[in-house]
Design an enzyme around this catalytic site. Structure first.
Site, PDB file in Angstrom:
ATOM      1  NE  ARG A 222      -3.908  -2.454   1.944  1.00 44.31           N
ATOM      2  CZ  ARG A 222      -4.706  -2.617   0.877  1.00 44.31           C
ATOM      3  NH1 ARG A 222      -4.849  -2.056   0.006  1.00 44.31           N
ATOM      4  NH2 ARG A 222      -5.318  -3.993   0.929  1.00 44.31           N
TER       5      ARG A 222
ATOM      6  CG  HIS B  66      -0.997  -9.508  -6.035  1.00 44.30           C
ATOM      7  ND1 HIS B  66      -0.813  -8.146  -6.298  1.00 44.30           N
ATOM      8  CD2 HIS B  66      -1.891  -9.968  -6.563  1.00 44.30           C
ATOM      9  CE1 HIS B  66      -2.103  -7.957  -6.743  1.00 44.30           C
ATOM     10  NE2 HIS B  66      -2.769  -9.069  -6.824  1.00 44.30           N
TER      11      HIS B  66
ATOM     12  CE1 TYR C 164      -3.781  -6.247  -4.174  1.00 36.67           C
ATOM     13  CE2 TYR C 164      -3.767  -5.367  -2.064  1.00 36.67           C
ATOM     14  CZ  TYR C 164      -4.085  -6.461  -2.900  1.00 36.67           C
ATOM     15  OH  TYR C 164      -4.348  -7.823  -2.551  1.00 36.67           O
TER      16      TYR C 164
ATOM     17  CG  HIS D 283      -4.684  -5.630  -9.569  1.00 31.77           C
ATOM     18  ND1 HIS D 283      -5.411  -5.256  -8.609  1.00 31.77           N
ATOM     19  CD2 HIS D 283      -4.678  -7.016  -9.434  1.00 31.77           C
ATOM     20  CE1 HIS D 283      -5.572  -6.243  -7.812  1.00 31.77           C
ATOM     21  NE2 HIS D 283      -5.021  -7.423  -8.315  1.00 31.77           N
TER      22      HIS D 283
ATOM     23  CD  GLU E  74      -5.694 -10.623  -9.776  1.00 35.23           C
ATOM     24  OE1 GLU E  74      -4.729 -10.264  -9.200  1.00 35.23           O
ATOM     25  OE2 GLU E  74      -6.703 -10.559  -8.905  1.00 35.23           O
TER      26      GLU E  74
ATOM     27  CG  ASP F  75      -9.715 -13.655  -8.272  1.00 38.03           C
ATOM     28  OD1 ASP F  75     -10.776 -13.826  -8.062  1.00 38.03           O
ATOM     29  OD2 ASP F  75      -8.950 -12.997  -7.346  1.00 38.03           O
TER      30      ASP F  75
ATOM     31  CG  HIS G 186     -10.977 -10.592  -9.545  1.00 34.45           C
ATOM     32  ND1 HIS G 186      -9.652 -10.335  -9.664  1.00 34.45           N
ATOM     33  CD2 HIS G 186     -11.568 -10.381  -8.172  1.00 34.45           C
ATOM     34  CE1 HIS G 186      -9.426  -9.864  -8.422  1.00 34.45           C
ATOM     35  NE2 HIS G 186     -10.532  -9.747  -7.607  1.00 34.45           N
TER      36      HIS G 186
ATOM     37  CG  HIS H 105      -5.307 -14.786  -7.138  1.00 31.77           C
ATOM     38  ND1 HIS H 105      -5.325 -13.206  -7.855  1.00 31.77           N
ATOM     39  CD2 HIS H 105      -4.249 -15.080  -6.785  1.00 31.77           C
ATOM     40  CE1 HIS H 105      -3.949 -12.890  -7.614  1.00 31.77           C
ATOM     41  NE2 HIS H 105      -3.407 -13.896  -7.113  1.00 31.77           N
TER      42      HIS H 105
ATOM     43  CG  ASP I 179     -12.102  -7.171  -6.373  1.00 38.16           C
ATOM     44  OD1 ASP I 179     -12.045  -8.200  -5.802  1.00 38.16           O
ATOM     45  OD2 ASP I 179     -11.099  -6.942  -6.684  1.00 38.16           O
TER      46      ASP I 179
ATOM     47  CG  HIS J 200     -11.423 -11.659  -2.710  1.00 40.68           C
ATOM     48  ND1 HIS J 200     -10.236 -11.793  -2.588  1.00 40.68           N
ATOM     49  CD2 HIS J 200     -11.800 -11.230  -3.825  1.00 40.68           C
ATOM     50  CE1 HIS J 200      -9.527 -11.372  -3.889  1.00 40.68           C
ATOM     51  NE2 HIS J 200     -10.638 -10.952  -4.523  1.00 40.68           N
TER      52      HIS J 200
ATOM     53  CD  GLU K 175      -5.501 -12.660  -4.081  1.00 43.15           C
ATOM     54  OE1 GLU K 175      -6.762 -12.402  -4.876  1.00 43.15           O
ATOM     55  OE2 GLU K 175      -4.469 -12.169  -4.542  1.00 43.15           O
TER      56      GLU K 175
HETATM   57 ZN   LIG Z   1     -10.098  -9.158  -5.894  1.00 42.38          ZN
HETATM   58 ZN   LIG Z   2      -4.642  -9.204  -7.589  1.00 43.11          ZN
END
Ligand SMILES: [Zn+2]
Ligand SMILES: [Zn+2]
Length: 281
Positions: free
Chosen positions: A36, A67, A70, A107, A144, A178, A181, A215, A228, A230, A260
């Site tokens: 982050r 990964h 973000y 992403h 992804e 994913d 997703h 994922h 989005d 999970h 995840e």
């Molecule tokens: Zn997600």
């Molecule tokens: Zn991701």
């Protein structure tokens, strides 16, 4: 599939494989740096690499994937932000190379009002620039698929195809699918028929050899909700069947496939047990 989970690197990279073993992982996913923040991170030393590789071996982890951060938006309409994103992405690639990790999952980004076509083109340009600049010849960049929240691109299989087609280095690109997703983006993989239909579209648009990682997440949002969020395996809108199809799909037998789902290691352990129960002997 090589099943596993996303694990924390708190306390050092070498802690991740230990956590992975406790959870029951064959494969782990990590962030190689804080996910982050984009600011400068401590470089990886030879000592870090040695400890990391020892920890993988000692804990029986067969595959590790990374990964990316973000905040990296490879298609930001702001020139200054694209530069920041590319710098951070190059660093991600070089960290993966240093750690001996082949698959770097990322992403594609958000076009923020500029339109999907422009966004896809800019992602491909950014990837080319990073591939040409980074000292990371062995790293494969896994795009992804996204749920399609806001202005994010990559929620259609054709978007992923387009990015690969527009890149000058498609051989360096692959895909991470994913399950949450896919479903949130409108690909209904709840039934056997639905699953096979979606997977034949994956084969046509991307090619099974290019799908390198998964994922495994259930979805809080319904099909085509573009949300989005999970959920624990079997507790969301997907139910267990989807995961039974996935973990037994011979086309993906060698792919790392990581959870995840919400919560911490004990929840991952529970979810992973459930996934393993679904694997047919
Ligand atoms: Zn997600
Ligand atoms: Zn991701």
């Amino acid at each position: 599939m090589l099943l596993g989970a996303h694990v924390s690197i708190a306390g050092g990279l070498h802690e991740a494989p230990k956590a992975g073993k406790w959870i029951g992982c064959d494969a782990i996913q990590i962030f190689s740096r804080s996910p982050r923040m984009l600011r400068y991170t401590k470089p990886i030393t030879e000592g870090d690499v040695r400890l990391w590789q020892e920890a993988l071996r000692e804990n029986g982890i067969k595959a590790a994937v990374i990964h990316t951060n973000y905040l990296i938006n490879l298609c930001s309409p702001l020139k200054r932000m694209v530069k920041v994103a590319r710098d951070a992405f190059v660093e991600e690639m070089e960290r993966a190379q240093a750690l001996g990790v082949q698959l770097l999952i990322f992403h594609p980004g958000a076009h923020m009002g500029k339109g999907e076509e422009k966004g896809l083109k800019l992602v491909a340009e950014s990837l080319d620039a990073c591939i040409e600049r980074a000292n990371a010849p062995d790293v494969v960049l896994c795009i992804e698929n996204m749920a399609g929240q806001g202005s994010t691109i990559g929620y259609k299989l054709e978007h992923l195809r387009k990015i690969m087609d527009l890149s000058k280095h498609p051989e360096r690109l692959a895909v991470c699918l994913d399950s949450c997703h896919l479903f949130a983006a409108g690909y209904d993989i709840r039934t056997r028929d639905g699953y096979e239909t979606v997977m034949s579209r994956v084969g046509e648009a991307i090619g099974f050899d290019r799908v390198r990682a998964f994922h495994l997440n259930d979805s809080k949002g319904p099909v085509n909700s573009r949300v989005d969020r999970h959920e624990h395996i079997g507790k969301g809108k997907l139910k267990e069947d989807t995961f039974r199809f996935l973990v037994n799909d011979a086309r993906f037998a060698t792919c790392p496939a990581v959870l995840e789902t919400p919560g911490e290691d004990p929840e991952f352990r529970r979810n992973l047990k459930l996934l393993r129960r679904l694997v047919k002997p």
